[in-house]
Design a protein around this motif. Structure first.
Motif, PDB file in Angstrom:
ATOM      1  N   THR A  87       0.834  -1.203   0.000  1.00 17.07           N
ATOM      2  CA  THR A  87       0.000   0.000   0.000  1.00 17.07           C
ATOM      3  C   THR A  87       0.870   1.254   0.000  1.00 17.07           C
ATOM      4  O   THR A  87       1.990   1.262   0.528  1.00 17.07           O
ATOM      5  CB  THR A  87      -0.939   0.039   1.215  1.00 17.07           C
ATOM      6  N   THR A  88       0.332   2.295  -0.576  1.00 15.27           N
ATOM      7  CA  THR A  88       1.055   3.572  -0.595  1.00 15.27           C
ATOM      8  C   THR A  88       1.308   4.070   0.821  1.00 15.27           C
ATOM      9  O   THR A  88       2.360   4.635   1.109  1.00 15.27           O
ATOM     10  CB  THR A  88       0.263   4.622  -1.385  1.00 15.27           C
ATOM     11  N   GLY A  89       0.348   3.839   1.713  1.00  3.21           N
ATOM     12  CA  GLY A  89       0.527   4.284   3.097  1.00  3.21           C
ATOM     13  C   GLY A  89       1.701   3.603   3.768  1.00  3.21           C
ATOM     14  O   GLY A  89       2.464   4.233   4.516  1.00  3.21           O
ATOM     15  N   ALA A  90       1.863   2.306   3.509  1.00  5.34           N
ATOM     16  CA  ALA A  90       2.979   1.571   4.103  1.00  5.34           C
ATOM     17  C   ALA A  90       4.312   2.109   3.594  1.00  5.34           C
ATOM     18  O   ALA A  90       5.273   2.234   4.357  1.00  5.34           O
ATOM     19  CB  ALA A  90       2.852   0.085   3.787  1.00  5.34           C
ATOM     20  N   ASP A 118      -4.998   7.601  -3.723  1.00  5.69           N
ATOM     21  CA  ASP A 118      -4.681   9.022  -3.700  1.00  5.69           C
ATOM     22  C   ASP A 118      -3.623   9.323  -4.770  1.00  5.69           C
ATOM     23  O   ASP A 118      -2.535   8.734  -4.763  1.00  5.69           O
ATOM     24  CB  ASP A 118      -4.166   9.430  -2.320  1.00  5.69           C
ATOM     25  N   ALA A 119      -3.945  10.217  -5.678  1.00  4.97           N
ATOM     26  CA  ALA A 119      -3.061  10.485  -6.817  1.00  4.97           C
ATOM     27  C   ALA A 119      -1.683  10.955  -6.375  1.00  4.97           C
ATOM     28  O   ALA A 119      -0.658  10.526  -6.919  1.00  4.97           O
ATOM     29  CB  ALA A 119      -3.699  11.511  -7.751  1.00  4.97           C
ATOM     30  N   GLY A 120      -1.639  11.832  -5.381  1.00  2.49           N
ATOM     31  CA  GLY A 120      -0.357  12.338  -4.912  1.00  2.49           C
ATOM     32  C   GLY A 120       0.497  11.243  -4.298  1.00  2.49           C
ATOM     33  O   GLY A 120       1.706  11.174  -4.533  1.00  2.49           O
ATOM     34  N   GLU A 121      -0.136  10.360  -3.510  1.00  2.79           N
ATOM     35  CA  GLU A 121       0.604   9.263  -2.894  1.00  2.79           C
ATOM     36  C   GLU A 121       1.074   8.265  -3.941  1.00  2.79           C
ATOM     37  O   GLU A 121       2.189   7.736  -3.859  1.00  2.79           O
ATOM     38  CB  GLU A 121      -0.272   8.573  -1.845  1.00  2.79           C
ATOM     39  N   LEU A 122       0.234   7.987  -4.929  1.00  2.00           N
ATOM     40  CA  LEU A 122       0.630   7.069  -5.991  1.00  2.00           C
ATOM     41  C   LEU A 122       1.806   7.632  -6.782  1.00  2.00           C
ATOM     42  O   LEU A 122       2.730   6.899  -7.156  1.00  2.00           O
ATOM     43  CB  LEU A 122      -0.551   6.793  -6.922  1.00  2.00           C
ATOM     44  N   ALA A 123       1.791   8.922  -7.054  1.00  2.00           N
ATOM     45  CA  ALA A 123       2.903   9.552  -7.773  1.00  2.00           C
ATOM     46  C   ALA A 123       4.193   9.434  -6.969  1.00  2.00           C
ATOM     47  O   ALA A 123       5.262   9.115  -7.509  1.00  2.00           O
ATOM     48  CB  ALA A 123       2.575  11.010  -8.053  1.00  2.00           C
ATOM     49  N   HIS A 124       4.090   9.701  -5.671  1.00  2.00           N
ATOM     50  CA  HIS A 124       5.267   9.596  -4.797  1.00  2.00           C
ATOM     51  C   HIS A 124       5.839   8.187  -4.830  1.00  2.00           C
ATOM     52  O   HIS A 124       7.058   7.989  -4.937  1.00  2.00           O
ATOM     53  CB  HIS A 124       4.867   9.980  -3.370  1.00  2.00           C
ATOM     54  N   CYS A 125       4.963   7.183  -4.763  1.00  2.00           N
ATOM     55  CA  CYS A 125       5.421   5.795  -4.739  1.00  2.00           C
ATOM     56  C   CYS A 125       5.943   5.345  -6.105  1.00  2.00           C
ATOM     57  O   CYS A 125       6.824   4.483  -6.179  1.00  2.00           O
ATOM     58  CB  CYS A 125       4.289   4.889  -4.268  1.00  2.00           C
ATOM     59  N   ALA A 126       5.411   5.917  -7.173  1.00  4.50           N
ATOM     60  CA  ALA A 126       5.954   5.625  -8.497  1.00  4.50           C
ATOM     61  C   ALA A 126       7.390   6.125  -8.603  1.00  4.50           C
ATOM     62  O   ALA A 126       8.254   5.457  -9.195  1.00  4.50           O
ATOM     63  CB  ALA A 126       5.083   6.257  -9.579  1.00  4.50           C
ATOM     64  N   ARG A 127       7.647   7.282  -8.030  1.00  8.12           N
ATOM     65  CA  ARG A 127       9.021   7.793  -8.019  1.00  8.12           C
ATOM     66  C   ARG A 127       9.925   6.885  -7.192  1.00  8.12           C
ATOM     67  O   ARG A 127      11.081   6.635  -7.560  1.00  8.12           O
ATOM     68  CB  ARG A 127       9.045   9.226  -7.472  1.00  8.12           C
ATOM     69  N   LEU A 128       9.396   6.370  -6.083  1.00  2.00           N
ATOM     70  CA  LEU A 128      10.179   5.436  -5.268  1.00  2.00           C
ATOM     71  C   LEU A 128      10.504   4.171  -6.062  1.00  2.00           C
ATOM     72  O   LEU A 128      11.611   3.632  -5.966  1.00  2.00           O
ATOM     73  CB  LEU A 128       9.409   5.066  -3.998  1.00  2.00           C
ATOM     74  N   VAL A 131      -3.463   7.060 -12.207  1.00  2.53           N
ATOM     75  CA  VAL A 131      -2.586   6.600 -13.276  1.00  2.53           C
ATOM     76  C   VAL A 131      -1.897   7.783 -13.948  1.00  2.53           C
ATOM     77  O   VAL A 131      -0.687   7.740 -14.225  1.00  2.53           O
ATOM     78  CB  VAL A 131      -3.383   5.768 -14.297  1.00  2.53           C
ATOM     79  N   ARG A 132      -2.650   8.833 -14.205  1.00  5.95           N
ATOM     80  CA  ARG A 132      -2.068  10.030 -14.840  1.00  5.95           C
ATOM     81  C   ARG A 132      -0.946  10.609 -13.979  1.00  5.95           C
ATOM     82  O   ARG A 132       0.135  10.983 -14.487  1.00  5.95           O
ATOM     83  CB  ARG A 132      -3.161  11.071 -15.078  1.00  5.95           C
TER      84      ARG A 132
END
Length: 320
Positions: A28-31, A58-68, A108-109
């Protein structure tokens, strides 16, 4: 595949196939954002090619995790919109997002804008209340408009009210033809089929209509199946000839994890299916199950378990 496709299973899988794209368990993005990021994203370079599977909305959290994902060296980042667990539903994660295609598209965007990695989506063909062909097409079209080009489709709906996660893996009927129809309707999109697939013959049948096949539970419970993937689908020799060779190839990795303080039982549980259907396989599983949890258990448990199953003799040795 939560708690199944851990790094310890994936290392074994990579000894069996060099070309199969492996996926992490859903994280999960939260984890990732609020927990021990390095622990959740830790993997061995031998596991490549490897995709990180995310759960979140959450789009912002997903973006952050994509960068990770890019930072930690993954080859793909995948958004799970198929898990029917109550635990994830309550946090707007997984299959319930099939009812919110705009939110999935927004996430996704944001992920695509945040990374150069391929961003893919794994989903069901519907959920209770949104299970029509038109609903499925609306979902795919909106997510594709956000930039997604690869869809991994579990060919069942998820019934979120009334069925357990386990029942959702078996009770809703498989509708492979719906995935075939998606590929026919959207030929510019990559459609990968998933759900209940167990044999190479089935894989070849699906590949006549889709771009790829994802194996889940079968590849976990019967990992030796993966040893045939490279010659069958990639025209390359298998990395190992026997189950014994595959397991021995994992021993240095297991030892390094033991040295790090990981308990043997956390790793050995992923080995239990390797000798599925083989003479001595039950003794192999029993010995590990009865001994790996003991204090101080180490490689000697695996080596003794290996003695319970006969290693194939090469034709040259047998003839001599």
């Amino acid at each position: 595949m939560m708690d199944w496709t851990t790094s310890h299973y994936r290392y074994l899988a990579r000894q069996l196939s060099r070309h199969t794209l492996l996926y992490t368990e859903m994280v999960t993005t939260g984890a990732l954002i609020h927990g021990d990021t390095a622990r959740f994203l830790r993997h061995d370079e031998a596991e490549y090619p490897l995709a990180l599977q995310l759960g979140g909305s959450d789009a912002g959290e997903l973006a952050h995790c994509a960068r990770l994902a890019e930072q930690y060296g993954f080859d793909e980042v995948n958004l799970n919109v198929g898990c029917p667990s109550d635990r994830v539903q309550n946090n707007m994660i997984g299959a319930c997002l099939m009812g919110h295609p705009d939110k999935v598209a927004e996430g996704v965007r944001a992920m695509i804008e945040a990374t150069d990695l391929p961003v893919t989506v794994k989903h069901r063909i519907g959920i209770d209340g949104r299970e029509s062909w038109d609903d499925l097409c609306e979902f795919v079209e909106k997510v594709a408009a956000a930039g997604c080009r690869t869809f991994i489709v579990h060919a069942r709906i998820a019934i979120l009210e009334g069925l357990s996660p386990k029942e959702n893996r078996d009770i809703p009927p498989l509708k492979y033809d719906w995935v075939y129809r998606l590929k026919a309707k959207y030929p510019h999109l990559e459609m990968i089929i998933n759900g209940g697939i167990k044999t190479f013959d089935e894989c070849h049948g699906h590949l006549r209509h889709t771009d790829g096949v994802m194996l889940g539970r079968e590849a976990y419970h019967n990992p030796w199946l993966l040893a045939g993937v490279d010659p069958e689908f990639f025209g390359q020799a298998a990395p190992v000839e026997t189950r014994h060779q595959a397991l021995r190839a994992t021993l240095p990795f297991i030892q390094s994890e033991l040295d790090r303080g990981v308990f043997l039982t956390h790793m050995s549980r992923h080995l239990l299916g390797l000798f599925h259907g083989q003479p001595g396989g039950r003794r192999f599983r029993r010995y590990i199950s009865e001994n790996a949890h003991k204090p101080g258990a180490g490689l000697e448990v695996i080596e003794t378990a290996l003695e319970k199953v006969r290693e194939p003799v090469s034709p040259e040795i047998a003839e001599a």
